[in-house]
Design a protein around this motif. Sequence first.
Motif, PDB file in Angstrom:
ATOM      1  N   GLU A  29       0.825  -1.210   0.000  1.00 48.13           N
ATOM      2  CA  GLU A  29       0.000   0.000   0.000  1.00 48.13           C
ATOM      3  C   GLU A  29       0.858   1.258   0.000  1.00 48.13           C
ATOM      4  O   GLU A  29       0.503   2.273  -0.598  1.00 48.13           O
ATOM      5  CB  GLU A  29      -0.919  -0.001   1.229  1.00 48.13           C
ATOM      6  CG  GLU A  29      -2.056  -1.015   1.158  1.00 48.13           C
ATOM      7  CD  GLU A  29      -3.021  -0.855   2.312  1.00 48.13           C
ATOM      8  OE1 GLU A  29      -3.256   0.296   2.740  1.00 48.13           O
ATOM      9  OE2 GLU A  29      -3.524  -1.876   2.807  1.00 48.13           O
ATOM     10  N   ILE A  30       2.005   1.179   0.683  1.00 44.59           N
ATOM     11  CA  ILE A  30       2.921   2.318   0.713  1.00 44.59           C
ATOM     12  C   ILE A  30       3.507   2.556  -0.666  1.00 44.59           C
ATOM     13  O   ILE A  30       3.662   3.700  -1.113  1.00 44.59           O
ATOM     14  CB  ILE A  30       4.048   2.077   1.732  1.00 44.59           C
ATOM     15  CG1 ILE A  30       3.487   1.995   3.153  1.00 44.59           C
ATOM     16  CG2 ILE A  30       5.104   3.173   1.638  1.00 44.59           C
ATOM     17  CD1 ILE A  30       2.915   3.298   3.645  1.00 44.59           C
ATOM     18  N   VAL A  31       3.860   1.475  -1.350  1.00 42.70           N
ATOM     19  CA  VAL A  31       4.420   1.599  -2.693  1.00 42.70           C
ATOM     20  C   VAL A  31       3.432   2.320  -3.607  1.00 42.70           C
ATOM     21  O   VAL A  31       3.804   3.211  -4.380  1.00 42.70           O
ATOM     22  CB  VAL A  31       4.770   0.215  -3.276  1.00 42.70           C
ATOM     23  CG1 VAL A  31       5.215   0.344  -4.725  1.00 42.70           C
ATOM     24  CG2 VAL A  31       5.870  -0.442  -2.455  1.00 42.70           C
ATOM     25  N   VAL A  32       2.152   1.942  -3.506  1.00 42.85           N
ATOM     26  CA  VAL A  32       1.122   2.592  -4.320  1.00 42.85           C
ATOM     27  C   VAL A  32       1.069   4.083  -4.008  1.00 42.85           C
ATOM     28  O   VAL A  32       0.989   4.922  -4.909  1.00 42.85           O
ATOM     29  CB  VAL A  32      -0.256   1.937  -4.074  1.00 42.85           C
ATOM     30  CG1 VAL A  32      -1.358   2.743  -4.739  1.00 42.85           C
ATOM     31  CG2 VAL A  32      -0.258   0.513  -4.609  1.00 42.85           C
ATOM     32  N   GLU A  33       1.113   4.436  -2.704  1.00 43.79           N
ATOM     33  CA  GLU A  33       1.061   5.843  -2.312  1.00 43.79           C
ATOM     34  C   GLU A  33       2.277   6.611  -2.811  1.00 43.79           C
ATOM     35  O   GLU A  33       2.169   7.763  -3.244  1.00 43.79           O
ATOM     36  CB  GLU A  33       0.959   5.962  -0.784  1.00 43.79           C
ATOM     37  CG  GLU A  33      -0.400   5.608  -0.226  1.00 43.79           C
ATOM     38  CD  GLU A  33      -1.492   6.505  -0.785  1.00 43.79           C
ATOM     39  OE1 GLU A  33      -1.305   7.728  -0.837  1.00 43.79           O
ATOM     40  OE2 GLU A  33      -2.537   5.968  -1.189  1.00 43.79           O
ATOM     41  N   LEU A  34       3.452   5.981  -2.759  1.00 45.14           N
ATOM     42  CA  LEU A  34       4.669   6.642  -3.231  1.00 45.14           C
ATOM     43  C   LEU A  34       4.603   6.902  -4.733  1.00 45.14           C
ATOM     44  O   LEU A  34       5.023   7.949  -5.221  1.00 45.14           O
ATOM     45  CB  LEU A  34       5.896   5.789  -2.898  1.00 45.14           C
ATOM     46  CG  LEU A  34       6.309   5.769  -1.426  1.00 45.14           C
ATOM     47  CD1 LEU A  34       7.376   4.710  -1.183  1.00 45.14           C
ATOM     48  CD2 LEU A  34       6.819   7.134  -0.989  1.00 45.14           C
ATOM     49  N   VAL A  35       4.076   5.930  -5.469  1.00 38.94           N
ATOM     50  CA  VAL A  35       3.931   6.104  -6.915  1.00 38.94           C
ATOM     51  C   VAL A  35       2.964   7.244  -7.211  1.00 38.94           C
ATOM     52  O   VAL A  35       3.216   8.082  -8.083  1.00 38.94           O
ATOM     53  CB  VAL A  35       3.446   4.796  -7.578  1.00 38.94           C
ATOM     54  CG1 VAL A  35       3.068   5.041  -9.032  1.00 38.94           C
ATOM     55  CG2 VAL A  35       4.538   3.729  -7.493  1.00 38.94           C
ATOM     56  N   ARG A  36       1.852   7.289  -6.472  1.00 40.25           N
ATOM     57  CA  ARG A  36       0.881   8.371  -6.670  1.00 40.25           C
ATOM     58  C   ARG A  36       1.503   9.723  -6.361  1.00 40.25           C
ATOM     59  O   ARG A  36       1.293  10.700  -7.078  1.00 40.25           O
ATOM     60  CB  ARG A  36      -0.330   8.146  -5.765  1.00 40.25           C
ATOM     61  CG  ARG A  36      -1.250   7.033  -6.227  1.00 40.25           C
ATOM     62  CD  ARG A  36      -2.344   6.803  -5.206  1.00 40.25           C
ATOM     63  NE  ARG A  36      -3.244   5.729  -5.622  1.00 40.25           N
ATOM     64  CZ  ARG A  36      -4.114   5.139  -4.832  1.00 40.25           C
ATOM     65  NH1 ARG A  36      -4.200   5.524  -3.556  1.00 40.25           N
ATOM     66  NH2 ARG A  36      -4.893   4.174  -5.272  1.00 40.25           N
ATOM     67  N   GLU A  37       2.282   9.790  -5.281  1.00 36.56           N
ATOM     68  CA  GLU A  37       2.912  11.055  -4.906  1.00 36.56           C
ATOM     69  C   GLU A  37       3.908  11.491  -5.970  1.00 36.56           C
ATOM     70  O   GLU A  37       4.005  12.669  -6.313  1.00 36.56           O
ATOM     71  CB  GLU A  37       3.622  10.889  -3.553  1.00 36.56           C
ATOM     72  CG  GLU A  37       4.299  12.149  -3.050  1.00 36.56           C
ATOM     73  CD  GLU A  37       3.329  13.287  -2.807  1.00 36.56           C
ATOM     74  OE1 GLU A  37       3.780  14.452  -2.797  1.00 36.56           O
ATOM     75  OE2 GLU A  37       2.128  13.019  -2.634  1.00 36.56           O
ATOM     76  N   ARG A  38       4.656  10.527  -6.507  1.00 42.61           N
ATOM     77  CA  ARG A  38       5.620  10.859  -7.551  1.00 42.61           C
ATOM     78  C   ARG A  38       4.903  11.389  -8.796  1.00 42.61           C
ATOM     79  O   ARG A  38       5.357  12.342  -9.428  1.00 42.61           O
ATOM     80  CB  ARG A  38       6.443   9.620  -7.912  1.00 42.61           C
ATOM     81  CG  ARG A  38       7.464   9.843  -9.024  1.00 42.61           C
ATOM     82  CD  ARG A  38       8.438  10.949  -8.671  1.00 42.61           C
ATOM     83  NE  ARG A  38       9.264  11.304  -9.807  1.00 42.61           N
ATOM     84  CZ  ARG A  38      10.033  12.368  -9.855  1.00 42.61           C
ATOM     85  NH1 ARG A  38      10.077  13.199  -8.833  1.00 42.61           N
ATOM     86  NH2 ARG A  38      10.749  12.634 -10.919  1.00 42.61           N
ATOM     87  N   ARG A  39       3.784  10.763  -9.117  1.00 44.41           N
ATOM     88  CA  ARG A  39       3.018  11.227 -10.272  1.00 44.41           C
ATOM     89  C   ARG A  39       2.503  12.638 -10.046  1.00 44.41           C
ATOM     90  O   ARG A  39       2.505  13.464 -10.951  1.00 44.41           O
ATOM     91  CB  ARG A  39       1.847  10.272 -10.531  1.00 44.41           C
ATOM     92  CG  ARG A  39       2.270   8.951 -11.180  1.00 44.41           C
ATOM     93  CD  ARG A  39       1.103   8.009 -11.294  1.00 44.41           C
ATOM     94  NE  ARG A  39       1.494   6.757 -11.928  1.00 44.41           N
ATOM     95  CZ  ARG A  39       0.750   5.661 -11.912  1.00 44.41           C
ATOM     96  NH1 ARG A  39      -0.422   5.671 -11.287  1.00 44.41           N
ATOM     97  NH2 ARG A  39       1.167   4.562 -12.510  1.00 44.41           N
TER      98      ARG A  39
END
Length: 214
Positions: free
Chosen positions: A131-141
């Motif tokens: 779930e953290i990985v998903v959030e990090l990807v969203r933040e990067r986007r």
Amino acid sequence: MALADDSRLFRDGLAGLLAATGVEVTACVGDGRALLAAVETDPPDAVVLDIRMPPSFTDEGLRVAAELRARHPAVGILVLSTYAEWSFATHLLGLTGGGAGYLVKDRVEDVDALRDALTRVAKGEPVVDPEIVVELVRERRRADQSGLDRLGDREREVLTLMAEGRSNTGIARRLHLSAKSVETYVSSIFTKLNLPPAPDDNRRVQAVLTWLRH
């Protein structure tokens, strides 16, 4: 393994679950201070601790993790949280030396995944909840979409000084540039941040707000 969580029901249940799968639990305590004392007495291969514990229930887990890393760099650290908070995860993984991991508490229901995480942090490896990985990807986007990643070093300096409230003249004086050069950098910043001229908008303020958000 040592365990710290302010909920006795949770920590006793988790300790029993791990013990049933062959993991030796050397300490089971309710706060960060008690965990530090237990590790000082008998350093385990890894510790599991909650992100929010007494007294303030904010980020005690991160503070204890940093202290543990400084005192016992070889001990793996696995932090549990009720929510997927990417900022806490990146802070934890930024600690130098040793293995560190961040899991959402719901993940402990998967005993195999939990044991794997403990084994990896004990070996010095990083562990990040999906779930953290998903959030990090969203933040990067989100950051990419803001256009900040397209700014050059000098443009970032100019934008930082804009955020401090400095005028173009003040920025020029601070960076030892001509006023014309600063105007060029400011115009480039507006273009890269996709801030076209508009009668009702202050592009300077919008640029600063974009910088502050990211």
